[in-house]
Design a protein around this motif. Sequence first.
Motif, PDB file in Angstrom:
ATOM      1  N   PRO A  83       0.832  -1.215   0.000  1.00 42.55           N
ATOM      2  CA  PRO A  83       0.000   0.000   0.000  1.00 42.55           C
ATOM      3  C   PRO A  83       0.865   1.264   0.000  1.00 42.55           C
ATOM      4  O   PRO A  83       1.822   1.370   0.766  1.00 42.55           O
ATOM      5  N   HIS A  84       0.521   2.201  -0.873  1.00 39.21           N
ATOM      6  CA  HIS A  84       1.204   3.494  -0.952  1.00 39.21           C
ATOM      7  C   HIS A  84       0.189   4.605  -0.653  1.00 39.21           C
ATOM      8  O   HIS A  84      -0.920   4.599  -1.201  1.00 39.21           O
ATOM      9  N   HIS A  85       0.575   5.543   0.181  1.00 38.16           N
ATOM     10  CA  HIS A  85      -0.290   6.665   0.547  1.00 38.16           C
ATOM     11  C   HIS A  85       0.335   7.989   0.093  1.00 38.16           C
ATOM     12  O   HIS A  85       1.561   8.111   0.016  1.00 38.16           O
ATOM     13  N   LEU A  86      -0.523   8.977  -0.179  1.00 41.46           N
ATOM     14  CA  LEU A  86      -0.098  10.313  -0.622  1.00 41.46           C
ATOM     15  C   LEU A  86       0.771  10.236  -1.874  1.00 41.46           C
ATOM     16  O   LEU A  86       1.711  11.012  -2.046  1.00 41.46           O
ATOM     17  N   LEU A  87       0.458   9.329  -2.752  1.00 39.82           N
ATOM     18  CA  LEU A  87       1.171   9.188  -4.020  1.00 39.82           C
ATOM     19  C   LEU A  87       0.199   9.516  -5.147  1.00 39.82           C
ATOM     20  O   LEU A  87      -0.722   8.746  -5.437  1.00 39.82           O
ATOM     21  N   GLY A  88       0.376  10.702  -5.745  1.00 36.60           N
ATOM     22  CA  GLY A  88      -0.496  11.120  -6.835  1.00 36.60           C
ATOM     23  C   GLY A  88      -1.918  11.410  -6.408  1.00 36.60           C
ATOM     24  O   GLY A  88      -2.866  11.151  -7.158  1.00 36.60           O
ATOM     25  N   THR A  89      -2.089  11.979  -5.211  1.00 35.83           N
ATOM     26  CA  THR A  89      -3.441  12.212  -4.683  1.00 35.83           C
ATOM     27  C   THR A  89      -3.833  13.683  -4.606  1.00 35.83           C
ATOM     28  O   THR A  89      -4.995  13.994  -4.358  1.00 35.83           O
ATOM     29  N   VAL A  90      -2.894  14.591  -4.819  1.00 33.30           N
ATOM     30  CA  VAL A  90      -3.153  16.024  -4.635  1.00 33.30           C
ATOM     31  C   VAL A  90      -3.335  16.700  -5.991  1.00 33.30           C
ATOM     32  O   VAL A  90      -2.603  16.404  -6.943  1.00 33.30           O
ATOM     33  N   SER A  91      -4.294  17.612  -6.077  1.00 30.31           N
ATOM     34  CA  SER A  91      -4.536  18.352  -7.319  1.00 30.31           C
ATOM     35  C   SER A  91      -3.274  19.075  -7.758  1.00 30.31           C
ATOM     36  O   SER A  91      -2.554  19.664  -6.939  1.00 30.31           O
ATOM     37  N   SER A  92      -2.994  19.050  -9.049  1.00 30.83           N
ATOM     38  CA  SER A  92      -1.727  19.573  -9.568  1.00 30.83           C
ATOM     39  C   SER A  92      -1.562  21.073  -9.376  1.00 30.83           C
ATOM     40  O   SER A  92      -0.443  21.586  -9.406  1.00 30.83           O
ATOM     41  N   ASP A  93      -2.653  21.808  -9.187  1.00 29.27           N
ATOM     42  CA  ASP A  93      -2.574  23.265  -9.023  1.00 29.27           C
ATOM     43  C   ASP A  93      -2.572  23.700  -7.567  1.00 29.27           C
ATOM     44  O   ASP A  93      -2.478  24.882  -7.266  1.00 29.27           O
ATOM     45  N   MET A  94      -2.651  22.743  -6.640  1.00 30.65           N
ATOM     46  CA  MET A  94      -2.701  23.069  -5.220  1.00 30.65           C
ATOM     47  C   MET A  94      -1.292  23.245  -4.666  1.00 30.65           C
ATOM     48  O   MET A  94      -0.363  22.550  -5.075  1.00 30.65           O
ATOM     49  N   GLU A  95      -1.116  24.176  -3.740  1.00 28.87           N
ATOM     50  CA  GLU A  95       0.173  24.339  -3.070  1.00 28.87           C
ATOM     51  C   GLU A  95       0.174  23.462  -1.829  1.00 28.87           C
ATOM     52  O   GLU A  95      -0.512  23.740  -0.841  1.00 28.87           O
ATOM     53  N   PHE A  96       0.927  22.362  -1.887  1.00 30.87           N
ATOM     54  CA  PHE A  96       0.928  21.380  -0.805  1.00 30.87           C
ATOM     55  C   PHE A  96       2.145  21.630   0.072  1.00 30.87           C
ATOM     56  O   PHE A  96       3.236  21.116  -0.167  1.00 30.87           O
ATOM     57  N   LEU A 278       2.347  21.419  -9.211  1.00 35.52           N
ATOM     58  CA  LEU A 278       3.156  20.461  -9.948  1.00 35.52           C
ATOM     59  C   LEU A 278       4.116  21.113 -10.937  1.00 35.52           C
ATOM     60  O   LEU A 278       5.146  20.533 -11.286  1.00 35.52           O
ATOM     61  N   ARG A 279       3.797  22.331 -11.382  1.00 39.58           N
ATOM     62  CA  ARG A 279       4.662  22.993 -12.368  1.00 39.58           C
ATOM     63  C   ARG A 279       6.015  23.405 -11.784  1.00 39.58           C
ATOM     64  O   ARG A 279       6.882  23.861 -12.517  1.00 39.58           O
TER      65      ARG A 279
END
Length: 484
Positions: A83-96, A278-279
Amino acid sequence: MEKSNESPARALNPLNGGEPLKEGVKSKVVVVMGPTGSGKSRLAIDLATHFPIEIINADSMQVYQGLDVLTNKVPLYDQKGVPHHLLGTVSSDMEFTAKKFRDSAIPIINDILTRNQLPVIVGGTNYYIQALVSSFLLDESAEDMSEIYSSDHPGNEQTDHMLDVLGDSCNYSYDLLKELDPVAANRIHPNNHRKINHYHSLYARSGVLPSKLFQGKAAENWGRFDNSRYSCCFICVDASLPVLDQYVEHRVDCMVDAGLLDEVYDIYNPNANYTLGLRQAIGVREFENFFRAYFSGNMDDDMGDSSDGTPLKLSTRMDDKLFKENIRSILNSTSDNPQKILLEEAIGKVKVNTQRLVRRQKRRVNQLQTLFGWNIIYVDATESISKKSDECWAGQVVGLAVEIIRSFLSEDYSRGQASDEGNKTVTDIVQRDLWTQYVCKACGDRILRGAHEWEQHIKGRGHRKRMSSLRKSQSFAQLKHPSL
């Protein structure tokens, strides 16, 4: 200091049948860190054959949706059911941010522990890891205050206008910050545009100088491991720089073959903000010159963006499939046409910038040891990477890591903590490190944060080579001392 709203999970020992640990004992977490290309993800997955683990991604670009090739996400078929968590789960335009990562990871860890599994944090974004394991986040008080003022005073047109103006010129914004709060300006790099605007936003909404929030207890407690949230086993997968440099070059070439350019094309927007989401990833902005030249030579003058800011396709841009065929033709062309030159230059920049990232990551891990007292155990992957040897990997990397973790999970395991006197020394260094800025004139006005970073810089090969050249010139006398 903010407390998480999540109640802590009951501490369990995954090697002891799920029996609760003694009262007051912290839950155990394994952290696999190290520079890009060292094999962190591979090691974490291999550990699943020895321990009941679940992986939490701590890579600041892999958390985002998209650019799977460019960000080197582990494909589903290579995850081997782990199991992998927090992998590819956040919107690309969000500042995480690091704070958001911490607040997302804590409940995941709690859930993993309640299922008698061992949480393994994997990634090279050391600020994420530091925010998670430390019970005190340096920028937390400022971020919380900013959020409070945002909610208490919505629609403040004067403040919003001020921030819009500041956002127009990052250099201008930094100069304003130096006038407003020179102490805070010294704490950040002039190119850290997000942090510059954050400080301006904080002051505009609260009227409190950022530096006032970052001194005193904040500077004393930030990053120190003696009051950590978890009992941590830190494993750093490392390798020699020449081997990592060579591996990075090869990996970028493999990424290009696997569709890196297709991915970057899909998110290309000539009006995009490259400081958010993501940019920010290495491998995006490097291709901007190529795309601009390519489309200006192949598109009509009316190419633009849709009303929501997303790049227009099909009707106003060259067909995706045709472009992706053309870009392969350009790359494989035997002639040195302008488009191929720009494309090769962009790929070269991706390699160089990734190699620079490797060096920053190595320095950061070293700082976690020397400044904050983290007990990090290094595992050398040099031979396995250079020889591409699975046997070396299994014996020298996986085998050693398994021994380290077994010892960590055993009842008699004791982590060597720094003494109170040692922690005081660490704290003193951290305070100086946070508020002193050095400028190396010899290396083109390169800016270094803190005495430790400065010391590492002047010991580096590049600086010493530059100084050797300067000693032969008349200008050496003016460049002898750093400017504070």
